[in-house]
Motif scaffolding. Sequence first.
Motif, PDB file in Angstrom:
ATOM      1  N   GLY A 165      43.734  12.267 -44.283  1.00 53.30           N
ATOM      2  CA  GLY A 165      43.528  10.950 -43.923  1.00 53.30           C
ATOM      3  C   GLY A 165      44.699  10.045 -44.029  1.00 53.30           C
ATOM      4  N   GLY A 166      44.798   9.275 -43.139  1.00 56.07           N
ATOM      5  CA  GLY A 166      45.898   8.240 -43.340  1.00 56.07           C
ATOM      6  C   GLY A 166      47.055   8.438 -42.633  1.00 56.07           C
ATOM      7  N   LEU A 167      47.393   9.645 -42.169  1.00 57.33           N
ATOM      8  CA  LEU A 167      48.612   9.911 -41.275  1.00 57.33           C
ATOM      9  C   LEU A 167      48.299   9.405 -40.157  1.00 57.33           C
ATOM     10  N   GLN A 168      49.340   8.909 -39.372  1.00 60.21           N
ATOM     11  CA  GLN A 168      49.354   8.508 -38.154  1.00 60.21           C
ATOM     12  C   GLN A 168      50.104   9.485 -36.884  1.00 60.21           C
ATOM     13  N   MET A 169      50.341  10.626 -37.277  1.00 57.57           N
ATOM     14  CA  MET A 169      50.934  11.367 -36.304  1.00 57.57           C
ATOM     15  C   MET A 169      50.888  12.684 -36.724  1.00 57.57           C
ATOM     16  N   THR A 170      50.689  13.865 -35.628  1.00 55.67           N
ATOM     17  CA  THR A 170      50.601  15.180 -35.885  1.00 55.67           C
ATOM     18  C   THR A 170      51.291  15.903 -34.633  1.00 55.67           C
ATOM     19  N   ALA A 171      51.185  17.122 -34.708  1.00 55.16           N
ATOM     20  CA  ALA A 171      51.951  17.825 -33.401  1.00 55.16           C
ATOM     21  C   ALA A 171      50.857  18.872 -32.969  1.00 55.16           C
ATOM     22  N   GLY A 172      51.086  19.123 -31.547  1.00 53.55           N
ATOM     23  CA  GLY A 172      50.456  20.173 -30.934  1.00 53.55           C
ATOM     24  C   GLY A 172      51.507  21.183 -30.411  1.00 53.55           C
ATOM     25  N   PHE A 173      50.751  22.414 -30.344  1.00 53.17           N
ATOM     26  CA  PHE A 173      51.502  23.802 -30.141  1.00 53.17           C
ATOM     27  C   PHE A 173      50.663  24.481 -29.114  1.00 53.17           C
ATOM     28  N   GLY A 174      51.157  25.726 -28.581  1.00 52.46           N
ATOM     29  CA  GLY A 174      50.786  26.657 -27.567  1.00 52.46           C
ATOM     30  C   GLY A 174      51.821  26.935 -26.572  1.00 52.46           C
ATOM     31  N   THR A 175      51.128  27.816 -25.494  1.00 53.63           N
ATOM     32  CA  THR A 175      52.197  28.405 -24.432  1.00 53.63           C
ATOM     33  C   THR A 175      51.398  27.679 -23.176  1.00 53.63           C
ATOM     34  N   LEU A 176      52.200  26.911 -22.535  1.00 54.62           N
ATOM     35  CA  LEU A 176      52.251  26.124 -21.462  1.00 54.62           C
ATOM     36  C   LEU A 176      52.703  27.219 -20.312  1.00 54.62           C
ATOM     37  N   SER A 177      51.796  27.506 -19.279  1.00 49.59           N
ATOM     38  CA  SER A 177      52.395  28.717 -18.251  1.00 49.59           C
ATOM     39  C   SER A 177      51.825  28.147 -17.050  1.00 49.59           C
ATOM     40  N   ASN A 178      52.904  28.569 -16.102  1.00 52.52           N
ATOM     41  CA  ASN A 178      52.626  28.222 -14.635  1.00 52.52           C
ATOM     42  C   ASN A 178      52.677  29.604 -13.991  1.00 52.52           C
ATOM     43  N   PRO A 179      51.527  30.110 -13.638  1.00 53.66           N
ATOM     44  CA  PRO A 179      51.177  31.121 -12.718  1.00 53.66           C
ATOM     45  C   PRO A 179      51.290  31.044 -11.550  1.00 53.66           C
ATOM     46  N   THR A 180      51.204  29.744 -11.087  1.00 50.83           N
ATOM     47  CA  THR A 180      50.983  29.500  -9.556  1.00 50.83           C
ATOM     48  C   THR A 180      52.511  29.767  -8.864  1.00 50.83           C
ATOM     49  N   ALA A 181      52.405  29.635  -7.451  1.00 45.31           N
ATOM     50  CA  ALA A 181      53.439  29.608  -6.557  1.00 45.31           C
ATOM     51  C   ALA A 181      54.364  28.625  -6.375  1.00 45.31           C
ATOM     52  N   GLU A 182      54.015  27.500  -7.183  1.00 43.32           N
ATOM     53  CA  GLU A 182      54.835  26.198  -7.092  1.00 43.32           C
ATOM     54  C   GLU A 182      55.363  25.502  -8.481  1.00 43.32           C
ATOM     55  N   ALA A 183      56.523  24.855  -8.442  1.00 45.96           N
ATOM     56  CA  ALA A 183      56.712  24.257  -9.633  1.00 45.96           C
ATOM     57  C   ALA A 183      56.040  23.265 -10.061  1.00 45.96           C
ATOM     58  N   VAL A 184      55.643  23.163 -11.503  1.00 45.06           N
ATOM     59  CA  VAL A 184      55.151  21.943 -11.875  1.00 45.06           C
ATOM     60  C   VAL A 184      56.008  21.078 -12.505  1.00 45.06           C
ATOM     61  N   GLY A 185      56.196  19.763 -12.076  1.00 41.29           N
ATOM     62  CA  GLY A 185      56.953  18.928 -12.768  1.00 41.29           C
ATOM     63  C   GLY A 185      56.073  18.018 -13.855  1.00 41.29           C
ATOM     64  N   ILE A 186      56.684  17.920 -14.984  1.00 42.92           N
ATOM     65  CA  ILE A 186      55.672  17.342 -15.877  1.00 42.92           C
ATOM     66  C   ILE A 186      56.220  15.938 -16.151  1.00 42.92           C
ATOM     67  N   GLU A 187      55.332  14.990 -16.025  1.00 43.07           N
ATOM     68  CA  GLU A 187      55.670  13.721 -15.929  1.00 43.07           C
ATOM     69  C   GLU A 187      55.311  12.997 -17.418  1.00 43.07           C
ATOM     70  N   GLY A 188      54.246  13.528 -18.101  1.00 41.22           N
ATOM     71  CA  GLY A 188      53.756  13.335 -19.273  1.00 41.22           C
ATOM     72  C   GLY A 188      52.341  13.792 -19.782  1.00 41.22           C
ATOM     73  N   PHE A 189      51.927  13.495 -20.842  1.00 42.96           N
ATOM     74  CA  PHE A 189      50.785  14.065 -21.579  1.00 42.96           C
ATOM     75  C   PHE A 189      50.056  12.793 -22.064  1.00 42.96           C
ATOM     76  N   SER A 190      48.668  12.902 -22.007  1.00 41.50           N
ATOM     77  CA  SER A 190      47.778  11.706 -22.456  1.00 41.50           C
ATOM     78  C   SER A 190      46.496  12.473 -23.337  1.00 41.50           C
ATOM     79  N   SER A 191      45.870  11.651 -24.191  1.00 42.50           N
ATOM     80  CA  SER A 191      44.624  12.105 -24.529  1.00 42.50           C
ATOM     81  C   SER A 191      43.900  10.880 -25.078  1.00 42.50           C
ATOM     82  N   THR A 192      42.618  10.839 -24.811  1.00 41.89           N
ATOM     83  CA  THR A 192      41.753   9.750 -25.177  1.00 41.89           C
ATOM     84  C   THR A 192      41.552   9.839 -26.976  1.00 41.89           C
TER      85      THR A 192
END
Length: 147
Positions: free
Chosen positions: A42-69
Motif C-alpha cells: 500500500g502507498g507505493l506509486q509505481m510498479t513494473a511489468g514483465f513477460g515476453t512480447l512476441s510477434n508471430p505475424t508476417a509484419e513488423a509491429v511498431g510499438i508507439e506506447g502502452f496504456s492501462s485503465t
Amino acid sequence: MKKICTGVAQAVIAGLLLAACTAEPVPTEPTFDESWIRSLPGGLQMTAGFGTLSNPTAEAVGIEGFSSTAFRDVSLHRTRVVDGVSSMSEVRDYTLAPGDRLVMEPGGYHLMLMGPLTNMTAGQIVTLDLHATDGRTYRFEVPVEKR
C-alpha cells in the motif's frame, strides 16, 4: 495402375485434410506470454511489468506506447549497466520484427506502471493495451503477482 494412382491421390488428400484440421491457426497479432505485474505494498506509486512480447505475424509491429485503465501512465523502459552504474531510461519507440521477441525482465526491458488507480494485490488481473504505430491496439490480460 489406375487403382494405385487413385489410392495414392486419396491418401495424399486425406493427409492434407488431416493436417489442415489439426494445424494450429496462424497467429494474427502479437502475444504477451508469461506476463506479470509486480504487486505493490500500500502507498507505493509505481510498479513494473514483465513477460515476453512476441510477434508471430508476417509484419513488423511498431510499438508507439502502452496504456492501462488501472494506471495513470505505462511506458516501456530499459535498465542498463554502464561502467558499473545502473541506469534506466524510457524507450520511446520499438519495432518488433516478424518472428522477434522482446523479453521484459528485471534488470532489462520492462514496463513502468505509474500511479495505480487501485491497490495492486496478487491475484488481480490488469488489462494492458499495446498501441502500434499503424493505429492498431492489442489488448493483454496480465496477472498481478507477488514475486
